[in-house]
Design an enzyme around this catalytic site. Structure first.
Site, PDB file in Angstrom:
ATOM      1  N   HIS A 145       0.828  -1.207   0.000  1.00 52.11           N
ATOM      2  CA  HIS A 145       0.000   0.000   0.000  1.00 52.11           C
ATOM      3  C   HIS A 145       0.873   1.272   0.000  1.00 52.11           C
ATOM      4  O   HIS A 145       0.635   2.200  -0.780  1.00 52.11           O
ATOM      5  CB  HIS A 145      -0.922  -0.038   1.231  1.00 52.11           C
ATOM      6  CG  HIS A 145      -1.610   1.252   1.502  1.00 52.11           C
ATOM      7  ND1 HIS A 145      -2.551   1.786   0.646  1.00 52.11           N
ATOM      8  CD2 HIS A 145      -1.493   2.138   2.529  1.00 52.11           C
ATOM      9  CE1 HIS A 145      -2.986   2.942   1.145  1.00 52.11           C
ATOM     10  NE2 HIS A 145      -2.357   3.175   2.279  1.00 52.11           N
ATOM     11  N   HIS A 150       0.971   5.048  -2.127  1.00 55.08           N
ATOM     12  CA  HIS A 150       1.351   6.413  -1.737  1.00 55.08           C
ATOM     13  C   HIS A 150       2.543   6.991  -2.491  1.00 55.08           C
ATOM     14  O   HIS A 150       2.533   8.167  -2.851  1.00 55.08           O
ATOM     15  CB  HIS A 150       1.649   6.478  -0.227  1.00 55.08           C
ATOM     16  CG  HIS A 150       0.416   6.445   0.607  1.00 55.08           C
ATOM     17  ND1 HIS A 150      -0.505   7.479   0.611  1.00 55.08           N
ATOM     18  CD2 HIS A 150      -0.067   5.514   1.462  1.00 55.08           C
ATOM     19  CE1 HIS A 150      -1.503   7.179   1.437  1.00 55.08           C
ATOM     20  NE2 HIS A 150      -1.270   5.988   1.961  1.00 55.08           N
ATOM     21  N   GLU A 190      -6.558   8.800   0.604  1.00 55.56           N
ATOM     22  CA  GLU A 190      -6.636   7.330   0.618  1.00 55.56           C
ATOM     23  C   GLU A 190      -7.652   6.774  -0.394  1.00 55.56           C
ATOM     24  O   GLU A 190      -7.380   5.785  -1.054  1.00 55.56           O
ATOM     25  CB  GLU A 190      -7.010   6.801   2.009  1.00 55.56           C
ATOM     26  CG  GLU A 190      -5.960   7.015   3.083  1.00 55.56           C
ATOM     27  CD  GLU A 190      -4.706   6.156   2.912  1.00 55.56           C
ATOM     28  OE1 GLU A 190      -4.625   5.345   1.975  1.00 55.56           O
ATOM     29  OE2 GLU A 190      -3.781   6.328   3.725  1.00 55.56           O
ATOM     30  N   SER A 209      -3.611   0.551  -4.341  1.00 50.58           N
ATOM     31  CA  SER A 209      -2.917  -0.640  -3.847  1.00 50.58           C
ATOM     32  C   SER A 209      -3.871  -1.799  -3.620  1.00 50.58           C
ATOM     33  O   SER A 209      -3.476  -2.825  -3.094  1.00 50.58           O
ATOM     34  CB  SER A 209      -2.191  -0.315  -2.544  1.00 50.58           C
ATOM     35  OG  SER A 209      -3.116   0.063  -1.547  1.00 50.58           O
TER      36      SER A 209
HETATM   37  N1  NLE Z   1      -7.094  -1.461   1.519  1.00 51.98           N
HETATM   38  C1  NLE Z   1      -5.783  -0.984   1.177  1.00 51.98           C
HETATM   39  C2  NLE Z   1      -4.980  -2.080   0.484  1.00 51.98           C
HETATM   40  O1  NLE Z   1      -5.412  -3.195   0.423  1.00 51.98           O
HETATM   41  O2  NLE Z   1      -3.908  -1.786  -0.026  1.00 51.98           O
HETATM   42  C3  NLE Z   1      -5.047  -0.489   2.396  1.00 51.98           C
HETATM   43  C4  NLE Z   1      -5.778   0.639   3.039  1.00 51.98           C
HETATM   44  C5  NLE Z   1      -4.979   1.386   4.082  1.00 51.98           C
HETATM   45  C6  NLE Z   1      -5.733   2.535   4.616  1.00 51.98           C
HETATM   46 FE   FE2 Z   2      -2.406   4.977   3.412  1.00 50.04          FE
END
Ligand code: NLE
Ligand code: FE2
Length: 287
Positions: A145, A150, A190, A209
């Site tokens: 993630h 990011h 996010e 992600s």
């Molecule tokens: N749901 C996201 C993932 O699977 O990469 C992570 C979220 C973090 C806030």
């Molecule tokens: Fe994050």
């Protein structure tokens, strides 16, 4: 004085849009058609269907070309498929792009601490990997993630600025204001979506992600509302499963402007300015 007049600005004049960052050259690709082989007998390829089809194929591809930060990270060998990069290497890259740096954290931080670090363009990042049982979605942040979600977004100047703005607003804020800022952060950094050429695109790292949620977010299943920080800030959010609701911005730039407008409505008895030369926050008291 006459020289100066050359630069005088007419406040009512419409200033034509122009690119201010290399990535905005994606918007400078309008073609003028002069010799069109399909219709123009002066074109030597006129009547040659194979040539025309190949030419069209290449032109269509070129028109889709976008400067993508993830592609840069792959091209520069910062992110590769055969190993996990060191934070140091990622930071060298991000420093050049927007001055953001990642620093490792050992678990979920309080919203206040997490947001405060953004004021300094520092991102607190987890270093463990999600469980292999659910590669397409993790309920908590993990290395995938942070690195695929990011990092490419923090390489974008507007996302970097928006993140830092949220961070600066959070300094010395009340608990209630922190809650609102954390919620705005959640829904834009996010899980934000934005519109591009009439299509929904993800800008949120939590979508980039999570392949499974990305497909869900851009489908007709969830609700979509226009991003408006004052409304977004008080929306309840889901942190264990796919979101039932997403906020959609007109563009990243528009989201940043709305956020700055929202900042003006947040009462705080002082304001802050970040000084990048000393990496410190200067507090300006109202007198
Ligand atoms: N749901 C996201 C993932 O699977 O990469 C992570 C979220 C973090 C806030
Ligand atoms: Fe994050």
């Amino acid at each position: 004085l006459t020289n100066f007049a050359l630069y005088k600005r007419d406040p009512h004049a419409d200033i034509p849009w122009f690119p201010r960052h290399i990535s905005e050259l994606d918007k400078c690709s309008n073609c003028v058609t002069k010799y069109e082989p399909t219709t123009d007998p002066r074109h030597p390829g006129n009547g040659d269907d194979v040539y025309i089809a190949r030419r069209k194929f290449l032109n269509d591809q070129a028109s889709q070309y976008k400067q993508r930060n993830l592609q840069f990270l792959l091209d520069e060998g910062v992110i590769t498929t055969d190993r996990i990069p060191q934070l140091r290497r990622i930071n060298e890259y991000l420093q050049k792009k927007t001055g953001f740096i990642l620093r490792p954290c050992s678990g979920l931080l309080s919203a206040r601490d997490f947001l405060a670090s953004l004021a300094f363009r520092v991102f607190q990042t987890t270093t463990y990997l999600r469980h292999g049982a659910s590669p397409h979605h993790s309920p908590e942040p993990d290395l995938i993630h942070e690195l695929l979600g990011h990092v490419p977004m923090f390489a974008d100047p507007l996302i970097a600025q928006m993140s830092q703005d949220i961070g600066l607003m959070s300094l010395g804020a009340t608990d209630e204001q922190i809650e609102k800022l954390a919620t705005v952060y959640w829904f834009i950094i996010e899980f934000g979506l934005c519109r591009e050429d009439g299509k929904l695109k993800a800008i949120g790292a939590g979508l980039l992600s999570a392949y499974g949620e990305l497909m869900h977010a851009c489908s007709d299943v969830p609700e979509h509302k226009e991003f408006d920080p004052a409304i977004t800030a008080v929306q309840k959010y889901e942190d264990s499963d796919y979101q039932p609701l997403y906020f959609v911005a007109n563009s990243i730039q528009d989201a940043l402007m709305k956020l700055r407008q929202f900042a003006l409505s947040m009462e705080r008895p002082f304001s802050v300015v970040y000084n990048p030369f000393t990496q410190s926050v200067e507090v300006i008291e109202q007198t």
